[in-house]
Design a protein around this motif. Structure first.
Motif, PDB file in Angstrom:
ATOM      1  N   ARG A 191       9.851   7.511 -13.302  1.00 58.33           N
ATOM      2  CA  ARG A 191      10.369   6.622 -14.346  1.00 58.33           C
ATOM      3  C   ARG A 191      10.301   5.151 -13.936  1.00 58.33           C
ATOM      4  NH1 ARG A 191      15.603   6.753 -15.723  1.00 58.33           N
ATOM      5  NH2 ARG A 191      16.320   7.480 -13.680  1.00 58.33           N
ATOM      6  N   PHE A 192      10.487   4.889 -12.665  1.00 58.90           N
ATOM      7  CA  PHE A 192      10.497   3.517 -12.146  1.00 58.90           C
ATOM      8  C   PHE A 192       9.241   3.274 -11.320  1.00 58.90           C
ATOM      9  CE2 PHE A 192      15.420   2.774 -11.871  1.00 58.90           C
ATOM     10  CZ  PHE A 192      15.537   3.184 -13.187  1.00 58.90           C
ATOM     11  N   THR A 193       8.762   2.027 -11.351  1.00 61.06           N
ATOM     12  CA  THR A 193       7.608   1.636 -10.541  1.00 61.06           C
ATOM     13  C   THR A 193       7.898   0.317  -9.842  1.00 61.06           C
ATOM     14  OG1 THR A 193       6.086   2.725 -12.081  1.00 61.06           O
ATOM     15  CG2 THR A 193       5.149   1.136 -10.530  1.00 61.06           C
ATOM     16  N   ILE A 194       7.745   0.314  -8.538  1.00 63.00           N
ATOM     17  CA  ILE A 194       7.897  -0.924  -7.773  1.00 63.00           C
ATOM     18  C   ILE A 194       6.520  -1.499  -7.496  1.00 63.00           C
ATOM     19  CG2 ILE A 194       7.921   0.281  -5.541  1.00 63.00           C
ATOM     20  CD1 ILE A 194       9.990  -1.833  -4.596  1.00 63.00           C
ATOM     21  N   SER A 195       6.424  -2.813  -7.585  1.00 66.41           N
ATOM     22  CA  SER A 195       5.162  -3.500  -7.288  1.00 66.41           C
ATOM     23  C   SER A 195       5.475  -4.883  -6.740  1.00 66.41           C
ATOM     24  CB  SER A 195       4.284  -3.599  -8.543  1.00 66.41           C
ATOM     25  OG  SER A 195       4.932  -4.360  -9.550  1.00 66.41           O
ATOM     26  N   ARG A 196       4.457  -5.534  -6.191  1.00 65.50           N
ATOM     27  CA  ARG A 196       4.676  -6.870  -5.652  1.00 65.50           C
ATOM     28  C   ARG A 196       3.448  -7.720  -5.870  1.00 65.50           C
ATOM     29  NH1 ARG A 196       6.288  -6.284   0.304  1.00 65.50           N
ATOM     30  NH2 ARG A 196       6.076  -8.564   0.325  1.00 65.50           N
TER      31      ARG A 196
ATOM     32  N   GLY B  50       0.775  -1.222   0.000  1.00 66.33           N
ATOM     33  CA  GLY B  50       0.000   0.000   0.000  1.00 66.33           C
ATOM     34  C   GLY B  50       0.811   1.278   0.000  1.00 66.33           C
ATOM     35  N   SER B  51       2.089   1.172   0.317  1.00 67.72           N
ATOM     36  CA  SER B  51       2.952   2.353   0.374  1.00 67.72           C
ATOM     37  C   SER B  51       4.236   2.093  -0.386  1.00 67.72           C
ATOM     38  CB  SER B  51       3.288   2.695   1.826  1.00 67.72           C
ATOM     39  OG  SER B  51       2.126   3.002   2.568  1.00 67.72           O
ATOM     40  N   THR B  52       4.754   3.143  -0.999  1.00 64.83           N
ATOM     41  CA  THR B  52       6.008   3.037  -1.743  1.00 64.83           C
ATOM     42  C   THR B  52       6.885   4.260  -1.472  1.00 64.83           C
ATOM     43  OG1 THR B  52       4.987   4.062  -3.700  1.00 64.83           O
ATOM     44  CG2 THR B  52       5.054   1.656  -3.634  1.00 64.83           C
ATOM     45  N   TYR B  53       8.172   4.061  -1.622  1.00 62.35           N
ATOM     46  CA  TYR B  53       9.154   5.138  -1.612  1.00 62.35           C
ATOM     47  C   TYR B  53       9.952   5.045  -2.916  1.00 62.35           C
ATOM     48  CZ  TYR B  53       8.882   5.529   3.571  1.00 62.35           C
ATOM     49  OH  TYR B  53       8.488   5.705   4.874  1.00 62.35           O
ATOM     50  N   TYR B  54      10.403   6.199  -3.384  1.00 62.25           N
ATOM     51  CA  TYR B  54      11.284   6.236  -4.541  1.00 62.25           C
ATOM     52  C   TYR B  54      12.408   7.236  -4.296  1.00 62.25           C
ATOM     53  CZ  TYR B  54       7.675   3.753  -7.142  1.00 62.25           C
ATOM     54  OH  TYR B  54       6.749   2.821  -7.566  1.00 62.25           O
ATOM     55  N   ALA B  55      13.566   6.935  -4.864  1.00 69.02           N
ATOM     56  CA  ALA B  55      14.631   7.921  -4.905  1.00 69.02           C
ATOM     57  C   ALA B  55      14.233   9.025  -5.880  1.00 69.02           C
ATOM     58  CB  ALA B  55      15.934   7.269  -5.356  1.00 69.02           C
ATOM     59  N   ASP B  56      14.679  10.228  -5.595  1.00 65.81           N
ATOM     60  CA  ASP B  56      14.337  11.355  -6.471  1.00 65.81           C
ATOM     61  C   ASP B  56      14.796  11.100  -7.903  1.00 65.81           C
ATOM     62  OD1 ASP B  56      14.962  13.973  -3.984  1.00 65.81           O
ATOM     63  OD2 ASP B  56      13.234  12.658  -4.329  1.00 65.81           O
ATOM     64  N   SER B  57      15.912  10.406  -8.044  1.00 63.36           N
ATOM     65  CA  SER B  57      16.503  10.200  -9.366  1.00 63.36           C
ATOM     66  C   SER B  57      15.676   9.266 -10.255  1.00 63.36           C
ATOM     67  CB  SER B  57      17.920   9.649  -9.224  1.00 63.36           C
ATOM     68  OG  SER B  57      17.902   8.422  -8.508  1.00 63.36           O
TER      69      SER B  57
ATOM     70  N   SER C 138      11.823   0.977   4.445  1.00 62.30           N
ATOM     71  CA  SER C 138      12.766   2.056   4.699  1.00 62.30           C
ATOM     72  C   SER C 138      13.535   2.385   3.432  1.00 62.30           C
ATOM     73  CB  SER C 138      13.749   1.626   5.793  1.00 62.30           C
ATOM     74  OG  SER C 138      14.774   2.582   5.976  1.00 62.30           O
ATOM     75  N   ARG C 139      14.146   3.590   3.427  1.00 64.19           N
ATOM     76  CA  ARG C 139      15.077   3.958   2.361  1.00 64.19           C
ATOM     77  C   ARG C 139      16.516   3.566   2.733  1.00 64.19           C
ATOM     78  NH1 ARG C 139      11.503   8.439   2.676  1.00 64.19           N
ATOM     79  NH2 ARG C 139      10.502   8.958   0.698  1.00 64.19           N
ATOM     80  N   ILE C 140      16.689   3.059   3.927  1.00 65.72           N
ATOM     81  CA  ILE C 140      18.030   2.796   4.447  1.00 65.72           C
ATOM     82  C   ILE C 140      18.374   1.313   4.305  1.00 65.72           C
ATOM     83  CG2 ILE C 140      19.497   2.912   6.491  1.00 65.72           C
ATOM     84  CD1 ILE C 140      17.700   5.193   7.465  1.00 65.72           C
ATOM     85  N   ALA C 141      19.539   1.029   3.759  1.00 66.59           N
ATOM     86  CA  ALA C 141      19.943  -0.358   3.514  1.00 66.59           C
ATOM     87  C   ALA C 141      20.009  -1.178   4.801  1.00 66.59           C
ATOM     88  CB  ALA C 141      21.292  -0.380   2.806  1.00 66.59           C
ATOM     89  N   ALA C 142      20.400  -0.562   5.890  1.00 64.01           N
ATOM     90  CA  ALA C 142      20.547  -1.289   7.151  1.00 64.01           C
ATOM     91  C   ALA C 142      19.223  -1.831   7.680  1.00 64.01           C
ATOM     92  CB  ALA C 142      21.193  -0.381   8.198  1.00 64.01           C
ATOM     93  N   ALA C 143      18.105  -1.356   7.164  1.00 64.04           N
ATOM     94  CA  ALA C 143      16.794  -1.837   7.615  1.00 64.04           C
ATOM     95  C   ALA C 143      16.427  -3.185   7.007  1.00 64.04           C
ATOM     96  CB  ALA C 143      15.715  -0.819   7.273  1.00 64.04           C
ATOM     97  N   TYR C 144      17.183  -3.625   6.029  1.00 65.47           N
ATOM     98  CA  TYR C 144      16.867  -4.853   5.304  1.00 65.47           C
ATOM     99  C   TYR C 144      17.756  -5.998   5.785  1.00 65.47           C
ATOM    100  CZ  TYR C 144      14.038  -1.829   2.478  1.00 65.47           C
ATOM    101  OH  TYR C 144      13.074  -0.929   2.072  1.00 65.47           O
TER     102      TYR C 144
END
Length: 121
Positions: A67-72, A56-63, A102-108
């Protein structure tokens, strides 16, 4: 044990599209947020996109925003990254990850082996 396997990388011309897939083993896929990160040669790993456990929620990098779409697809234990209007600066090894939203790698907690995306000019 949670294992992640990416696919879909390759060589594409600037302006083209690719769709990356990441399939996750185990029955707990639907409990994890999923993220995509990338690392170009000589650069640090950077966040690309993330999706919450229920999608239900997504984050994207500004760059990549717009242009990109994440889905599951929780029935298929798979997360996707649709990449359109690709640019040479999108060239990198792309990794999927499972963990906290999260946007942070350490959260994964779990990471795939990566798939190479090369965009030619």
């Amino acid at each position: 044990q949670v294992q992640l396997v990416e696919s879909g990388g390759g060589l594409v011309q600037a302006g083209g599209s690719l769709r990356l897939s990441c399939t996750v083993s185990g029955r707990t896929f639907r409990t994890y947020a999923m993220g995509w990160f990338r690392q170009a040669p000589g650069k640090e790993r950077e966040f690309v996109a993330a999706i919450s456990a229920r999608g239900g929620s997504t984050y994207y990098a500004d760059s990549v925003e717009g242009r990109f779409t994440i889905s599951r697809d929780n029935a298929k234990n798979t997360v996707y990254l649709q990449m359109n209007s690709l640019k040479p600066e999108d060239t990198a090894e792309y990794y999927c990850a499972a963990g906290r939203f999260s946007r942070i790698a350490a959260a994964y907690d779990y990471w795939g082996q990566g798939t190479q995306v090369t965009v030619s000019s």
